[in-house]
Design a protein around this motif. Sequence first.
Motif, PDB file in Angstrom:
ATOM      1  N   CYS A 179       0.818  -1.212   0.000  1.00 51.25           N
ATOM      2  CA  CYS A 179       0.000   0.000   0.000  1.00 51.25           C
ATOM      3  C   CYS A 179       0.853   1.264   0.000  1.00 51.25           C
ATOM      4  O   CYS A 179       0.332   2.344  -0.211  1.00 51.25           O
ATOM      5  N   CYS A 180       2.130   1.150   0.233  1.00 52.35           N
ATOM      6  CA  CYS A 180       2.997   2.321   0.308  1.00 52.35           C
ATOM      7  C   CYS A 180       3.932   2.331  -0.893  1.00 52.35           C
ATOM      8  O   CYS A 180       4.976   1.670  -0.886  1.00 52.35           O
ATOM      9  N   GLY A 181       3.588   3.076  -1.896  1.00 49.39           N
ATOM     10  CA  GLY A 181       4.360   3.089  -3.131  1.00 49.39           C
ATOM     11  C   GLY A 181       5.747   3.647  -2.985  1.00 49.39           C
ATOM     12  O   GLY A 181       6.659   3.266  -3.709  1.00 49.39           O
ATOM     13  N   VAL A 182       5.948   4.549  -2.024  1.00 42.61           N
ATOM     14  CA  VAL A 182       7.249   5.164  -1.842  1.00 42.61           C
ATOM     15  C   VAL A 182       8.264   4.121  -1.364  1.00 42.61           C
ATOM     16  O   VAL A 182       9.420   4.142  -1.742  1.00 42.61           O
ATOM     17  N   PHE A 183       7.813   3.176  -0.547  1.00 41.07           N
ATOM     18  CA  PHE A 183       8.713   2.189   0.030  1.00 41.07           C
ATOM     19  C   PHE A 183       8.845   0.925  -0.814  1.00 41.07           C
ATOM     20  O   PHE A 183       9.460  -0.040  -0.372  1.00 41.07           O
ATOM     21  N   ALA A 184       8.287   0.897  -1.999  1.00 37.67           N
ATOM     22  CA  ALA A 184       8.343  -0.305  -2.841  1.00 37.67           C
ATOM     23  C   ALA A 184       9.734  -0.574  -3.377  1.00 37.67           C
ATOM     24  O   ALA A 184      10.050  -1.702  -3.736  1.00 37.67           O
ATOM     25  N   ILE A 185      10.589   0.420  -3.421  1.00 36.68           N
ATOM     26  CA  ILE A 185      11.942   0.239  -3.942  1.00 36.68           C
ATOM     27  C   ILE A 185      12.864  -0.401  -2.906  1.00 36.68           C
ATOM     28  O   ILE A 185      13.854  -1.043  -3.262  1.00 36.68           O
ATOM     29  N   ILE A 186      12.540  -0.281  -1.626  1.00 34.02           N
ATOM     30  CA  ILE A 186      13.400  -0.825  -0.568  1.00 34.02           C
ATOM     31  C   ILE A 186      13.538  -2.341  -0.673  1.00 34.02           C
ATOM     32  O   ILE A 186      14.667  -2.855  -0.636  1.00 34.02           O
ATOM     33  N   PRO A 187      12.449  -3.125  -0.818  1.00 31.72           N
ATOM     34  CA  PRO A 187      12.649  -4.570  -0.953  1.00 31.72           C
ATOM     35  C   PRO A 187      13.364  -4.970  -2.238  1.00 31.72           C
ATOM     36  O   PRO A 187      14.031  -6.016  -2.270  1.00 31.72           O
ATOM     37  N   VAL A 188      13.265  -4.160  -3.280  1.00 30.21           N
ATOM     38  CA  VAL A 188      14.025  -4.451  -4.505  1.00 30.21           C
ATOM     39  C   VAL A 188      15.519  -4.390  -4.191  1.00 30.21           C
ATOM     40  O   VAL A 188      16.283  -5.291  -4.554  1.00 30.21           O
ATOM     41  N   ILE A 189      15.926  -3.353  -3.506  1.00 29.11           N
ATOM     42  CA  ILE A 189      17.340  -3.185  -3.159  1.00 29.11           C
ATOM     43  C   ILE A 189      17.809  -4.301  -2.219  1.00 29.11           C
ATOM     44  O   ILE A 189      18.868  -4.897  -2.425  1.00 29.11           O
ATOM     45  N   LEU A 190      16.992  -4.595  -1.193  1.00 27.54           N
ATOM     46  CA  LEU A 190      17.366  -5.651  -0.244  1.00 27.54           C
ATOM     47  C   LEU A 190      17.483  -7.010  -0.917  1.00 27.54           C
ATOM     48  O   LEU A 190      18.415  -7.782  -0.635  1.00 27.54           O
ATOM     49  N   SER A 191      16.553  -7.318  -1.809  1.00 28.18           N
ATOM     50  CA  SER A 191      16.595  -8.630  -2.459  1.00 28.18           C
ATOM     51  C   SER A 191      17.759  -8.741  -3.441  1.00 28.18           C
ATOM     52  O   SER A 191      18.350  -9.812  -3.587  1.00 28.18           O
ATOM     53  N   ALA A 210      24.203 -14.300  -1.723  1.00 26.49           N
ATOM     54  CA  ALA A 210      23.934 -15.745  -1.820  1.00 26.49           C
ATOM     55  C   ALA A 210      24.698 -16.370  -2.989  1.00 26.49           C
ATOM     56  O   ALA A 210      25.244 -17.481  -2.850  1.00 26.49           O
ATOM     57  N   ASN A 211      24.755 -15.712  -4.116  1.00 25.99           N
ATOM     58  CA  ASN A 211      25.486 -16.255  -5.270  1.00 25.99           C
ATOM     59  C   ASN A 211      26.980 -16.375  -4.984  1.00 25.99           C
ATOM     60  O   ASN A 211      27.620 -17.352  -5.376  1.00 25.99           O
ATOM     61  N   ARG A 223      24.821 -24.701   3.023  1.00 27.67           N
ATOM     62  CA  ARG A 223      24.506 -24.557   1.595  1.00 27.67           C
ATOM     63  C   ARG A 223      23.000 -24.577   1.380  1.00 27.67           C
ATOM     64  O   ARG A 223      22.472 -23.823   0.571  1.00 27.67           O
ATOM     65  N   SER A 224      22.305 -25.421   2.092  1.00 27.69           N
ATOM     66  CA  SER A 224      20.846 -25.494   1.993  1.00 27.69           C
ATOM     67  C   SER A 224      20.200 -24.169   2.420  1.00 27.69           C
ATOM     68  O   SER A 224      19.259 -23.691   1.776  1.00 27.69           O
ATOM     69  N   ASN A 225      20.725 -23.584   3.488  1.00 28.70           N
ATOM     70  CA  ASN A 225      20.194 -22.282   3.947  1.00 28.70           C
ATOM     71  C   ASN A 225      20.434 -21.190   2.907  1.00 28.70           C
ATOM     72  O   ASN A 225      19.568 -20.342   2.659  1.00 28.70           O
ATOM     73  N   VAL A 226      21.601 -21.190   2.291  1.00 32.87           N
ATOM     74  CA  VAL A 226      21.910 -20.172   1.280  1.00 32.87           C
ATOM     75  C   VAL A 226      21.051 -20.383   0.033  1.00 32.87           C
ATOM     76  O   VAL A 226      20.582 -19.414  -0.580  1.00 32.87           O
ATOM     77  N   SER A 227      20.800 -21.625  -0.340  1.00 31.89           N
ATOM     78  CA  SER A 227      19.916 -21.887  -1.483  1.00 31.89           C
ATOM     79  C   SER A 227      18.496 -21.419  -1.191  1.00 31.89           C
ATOM     80  O   SER A 227      17.832 -20.836  -2.063  1.00 31.89           O
ATOM     81  N   THR A 228      18.044 -21.661   0.028  1.00 33.20           N
ATOM     82  CA  THR A 228      16.721 -21.166   0.427  1.00 33.20           C
ATOM     83  C   THR A 228      16.688 -19.641   0.409  1.00 33.20           C
ATOM     84  O   THR A 228      15.715 -19.033  -0.040  1.00 33.20           O
ATOM     85  N   ALA A 229      17.764 -19.016   0.872  1.00 29.94           N
ATOM     86  CA  ALA A 229      17.845 -17.554   0.855  1.00 29.94           C
ATOM     87  C   ALA A 229      17.802 -17.015  -0.568  1.00 29.94           C
ATOM     88  O   ALA A 229      17.185 -15.983  -0.835  1.00 29.94           O
ATOM     89  N   LYS A 230      18.451 -17.741  -1.483  1.00 30.95           N
ATOM     90  CA  LYS A 230      18.439 -17.312  -2.882  1.00 30.95           C
ATOM     91  C   LYS A 230      17.025 -17.353  -3.446  1.00 30.95           C
ATOM     92  O   LYS A 230      16.582 -16.416  -4.127  1.00 30.95           O
ATOM     93  N   VAL A 231      16.276 -18.418  -3.147  1.00 27.77           N
ATOM     94  CA  VAL A 231      14.896 -18.540  -3.619  1.00 27.77           C
ATOM     95  C   VAL A 231      14.026 -17.437  -3.004  1.00 27.77           C
ATOM     96  O   VAL A 231      13.216 -16.798  -3.708  1.00 27.77           O
ATOM     97  N   LEU A 232      14.197 -17.182  -1.698  1.00 24.76           N
ATOM     98  CA  LEU A 232      13.424 -16.116  -1.045  1.00 24.76           C
ATOM     99  C   LEU A 232      13.716 -14.753  -1.665  1.00 24.76           C
ATOM    100  O   LEU A 232      12.805 -13.940  -1.880  1.00 24.76           O
TER     101      LEU A 232
END
Length: 161
Positions: A28-40, A47-48, A66-75
């Motif tokens: 609902c907050c368009g201004v903050f939509a760029i923050i998760p893009v940067i974090l991901s 992860a790579n 390695r399993s945790n990092v692969s899960t982090a990559k998918v998330l």
Amino acid sequence: MTNNKLSADPSALVLGIIAITISIAGCCCGVFAIIPVILSIIGLVIANKSLQEYSSNPEAYNPNSRSNVSTAKVLNIIALVISSLVTLFYIAYFMIYGVFISEIFKEAYEARNNNDDYNYEWENDSIYYEDDYYEMEEDTINIDSINIEELIETEIDSLNN
């Protein structure tokens, strides 16, 4: 085999979880939509790098790491897709909304430069023209005052009789 963790084991997972949470809860907050893009994106890069470390020397690291990092990559990929869609939606929304607003300002500016009266639709009614407005105000006051006087007189007459 040792129990070494990969460098991105906790950090990439945390960045992915935070990015998904913000992108879903912050729709609902368009201004903050760029923050998760940067974090991901940061989480994906970390992860790579860790997965490349693991592939170069798999005996040095714990397979659970390695399993945790692969899960982090998918998330992080899921968070990147969701937050990118939300960001694109808000960019399109503000572009369309900005076009409508700029058209209103452009018309008003051009009318002002051409010394035209920039009238809105509701100003085309005769009540908004100066001459008619004052005449109507006088008529309304006179009519109201006459009606009130007549009403008072009839009430007084009815009370007296």
